[in-house]
Design a protein around this motif. Structure first.
Motif, PDB file in Angstrom:
ATOM      1  N   PRO A 232      30.994 -22.496 -12.323  1.00 42.90           N
ATOM      2  CA  PRO A 232      30.905 -23.685 -13.189  1.00 42.90           C
ATOM      3  C   PRO A 232      32.304 -24.278 -13.427  1.00 42.90           C
ATOM      4  N   ILE A 233      32.353 -25.571 -13.585  1.00 45.60           N
ATOM      5  CA  ILE A 233      33.633 -26.253 -13.794  1.00 45.60           C
ATOM      6  C   ILE A 233      34.148 -25.932 -15.195  1.00 45.60           C
ATOM      7  N   GLN A 234      35.334 -25.344 -15.251  1.00 44.54           N
ATOM      8  CA  GLN A 234      35.981 -24.990 -16.515  1.00 44.54           C
ATOM      9  C   GLN A 234      37.340 -25.680 -16.576  1.00 44.54           C
ATOM     10  N   SER A 235      37.336 -26.992 -16.455  1.00 49.77           N
ATOM     11  CA  SER A 235      38.584 -27.753 -16.434  1.00 49.77           C
ATOM     12  C   SER A 235      38.586 -28.753 -17.575  1.00 49.77           C
ATOM     13  N   ASP A 236      39.539 -28.595 -18.476  1.00 50.14           N
ATOM     14  CA  ASP A 236      39.655 -29.523 -19.602  1.00 50.14           C
ATOM     15  C   ASP A 236      40.008 -30.929 -19.128  1.00 50.14           C
ATOM     16  N   ILE A 237      40.869 -31.029 -18.112  1.00 54.01           N
ATOM     17  CA  ILE A 237      41.261 -32.353 -17.636  1.00 54.01           C
ATOM     18  C   ILE A 237      40.071 -33.067 -16.979  1.00 54.01           C
ATOM     19  N   PHE A 238      39.230 -32.322 -16.268  1.00 57.84           N
ATOM     20  CA  PHE A 238      38.009 -32.920 -15.706  1.00 57.84           C
ATOM     21  C   PHE A 238      37.105 -33.402 -16.832  1.00 57.84           C
ATOM     22  N   ARG A 239      36.916 -32.576 -17.834  1.00 54.54           N
ATOM     23  CA  ARG A 239      36.054 -32.933 -18.966  1.00 54.54           C
ATOM     24  C   ARG A 239      36.582 -34.165 -19.698  1.00 54.54           C
ATOM     25  N   GLN A 240      37.894 -34.229 -19.883  1.00 53.20           N
ATOM     26  CA  GLN A 240      38.508 -35.385 -20.541  1.00 53.20           C
ATOM     27  C   GLN A 240      38.296 -36.662 -19.725  1.00 53.20           C
ATOM     28  N   LYS A 241      38.497 -36.574 -18.426  1.00 46.44           N
ATOM     29  CA  LYS A 241      38.311 -37.749 -17.560  1.00 46.44           C
ATOM     30  C   LYS A 241      36.848 -38.172 -17.551  1.00 46.44           C
ATOM     31  N   LEU A 242      35.946 -37.218 -17.488  1.00 47.39           N
ATOM     32  CA  LEU A 242      34.522 -37.513 -17.522  1.00 47.39           C
ATOM     33  C   LEU A 242      34.157 -38.244 -18.811  1.00 47.39           C
ATOM     34  N   ASN A 243      34.604 -37.719 -19.934  1.00 46.17           N
ATOM     35  CA  ASN A 243      34.334 -38.369 -21.224  1.00 46.17           C
ATOM     36  C   ASN A 243      34.920 -39.781 -21.275  1.00 46.17           C
ATOM     37  N   GLU A 244      36.126 -39.947 -20.740  1.00 47.53           N
ATOM     38  CA  GLU A 244      36.773 -41.262 -20.727  1.00 47.53           C
ATOM     39  C   GLU A 244      35.964 -42.265 -19.907  1.00 47.53           C
ATOM     40  N   LEU A 245      35.531 -41.859 -18.715  1.00 45.53           N
ATOM     41  CA  LEU A 245      34.778 -42.760 -17.848  1.00 45.53           C
ATOM     42  C   LEU A 245      33.442 -43.157 -18.465  1.00 45.53           C
ATOM     43  N   VAL A 246      32.760 -42.201 -19.054  1.00 47.71           N
ATOM     44  CA  VAL A 246      31.462 -42.495 -19.672  1.00 47.71           C
ATOM     45  C   VAL A 246      31.657 -43.372 -20.910  1.00 47.71           C
ATOM     46  N   ALA A 247      32.646 -43.075 -21.718  1.00 50.29           N
ATOM     47  CA  ALA A 247      32.857 -43.820 -22.957  1.00 50.29           C
ATOM     48  C   ALA A 247      33.191 -45.286 -22.718  1.00 50.29           C
ATOM     49  N   LYS A 248      33.901 -45.575 -21.639  1.00 49.59           N
ATOM     50  CA  LYS A 248      34.275 -46.969 -21.408  1.00 49.59           C
ATOM     51  C   LYS A 248      33.222 -47.750 -20.616  1.00 49.59           C
ATOM     52  N   HIS A 249      32.160 -47.083 -20.199  1.00 53.62           N
ATOM     53  CA  HIS A 249      31.091 -47.783 -19.474  1.00 53.62           C
ATOM     54  C   HIS A 249      30.283 -48.637 -20.458  1.00 53.62           C
ATOM     55  N   PRO A 250      29.886 -49.846 -20.070  1.00 55.46           N
ATOM     56  CA  PRO A 250      29.140 -50.724 -20.967  1.00 55.46           C
ATOM     57  C   PRO A 250      27.859 -50.102 -21.542  1.00 55.46           C
ATOM     58  N   ALA A 251      27.176 -49.285 -20.783  1.00 51.94           N
ATOM     59  CA  ALA A 251      25.952 -48.659 -21.268  1.00 51.94           C
ATOM     60  C   ALA A 251      26.235 -47.712 -22.426  1.00 51.94           C
ATOM     61  N   ALA A 252      27.358 -47.026 -22.391  1.00 53.02           N
ATOM     62  CA  ALA A 252      27.729 -46.108 -23.473  1.00 53.02           C
ATOM     63  C   ALA A 252      28.070 -46.878 -24.732  1.00 53.02           C
ATOM     64  N   ARG A 253      28.784 -47.952 -24.574  1.00 53.52           N
ATOM     65  CA  ARG A 253      29.162 -48.760 -25.737  1.00 53.52           C
ATOM     66  C   ARG A 253      27.949 -49.438 -26.347  1.00 53.52           C
ATOM     67  N   ALA A 254      26.998 -49.841 -25.529  1.00 50.36           N
ATOM     68  CA  ALA A 254      25.820 -50.551 -26.023  1.00 50.36           C
ATOM     69  C   ALA A 254      24.865 -49.631 -26.775  1.00 50.36           C
ATOM     70  N   THR A 255      24.839 -48.343 -26.396  1.00 45.12           N
ATOM     71  CA  THR A 255      23.862 -47.435 -26.993  1.00 45.12           C
ATOM     72  C   THR A 255      24.482 -46.371 -27.879  1.00 45.12           C
ATOM     73  N   ASN A 256      25.808 -46.359 -27.980  1.00 44.96           N
ATOM     74  CA  ASN A 256      26.507 -45.360 -28.801  1.00 44.96           C
ATOM     75  C   ASN A 256      26.115 -43.935 -28.422  1.00 44.96           C
ATOM     76  N   ILE A 257      26.184 -43.611 -27.100  1.00 46.80           N
ATOM     77  CA  ILE A 257      25.785 -42.279 -26.660  1.00 46.80           C
ATOM     78  C   ILE A 257      26.844 -41.227 -26.939  1.00 46.80           C
ATOM     79  N   LEU A 258      28.051 -41.643 -27.252  1.00 47.30           N
ATOM     80  CA  LEU A 258      29.097 -40.640 -27.523  1.00 47.30           C
ATOM     81  C   LEU A 258      29.343 -40.519 -28.986  1.00 47.30           C
TER      82      LEU A 258
END
Length: 77
Positions: free
Chosen positions: A51-77
């Protein structure tokens, strides 16, 4: 709605979203290229069989999802 992205090597990324969410396949492609390839595939210290145990991967993943319009429109984070 379930959206699937399959990498050239057969690795699958799946995301469940609201049916009104747009461009999710594009988001999954971005996650693959900018997060997974950059911070997992290119990291010689990570074992691809574990399993992926990388904090930098997790941070980048969260960043990409958070800035996507669908995330902002639905407040998924």
């Amino acid at each position: 709605m379930m959206t699937l992205f399959e990498s050239p090597t057969g690795l699958q990324f799946v995301m469940n979203t609201d049916v009104q969410s747009a461009d999710i396949r594009e988001l999954l492609t971005t996650i693959y290229t900018q997060a997974f390839v950059e911070h997992v595939v290119k990291n010689p210290l990570l074992n691809p069989a574990e399993p992926i145990q990388s904090d930098i991967f997790r941070q980048k993943l969260n960043e990409l999802v958070a800035k996507h319009p669908a995330a902002r429109a639905t407040n998924i984070l």
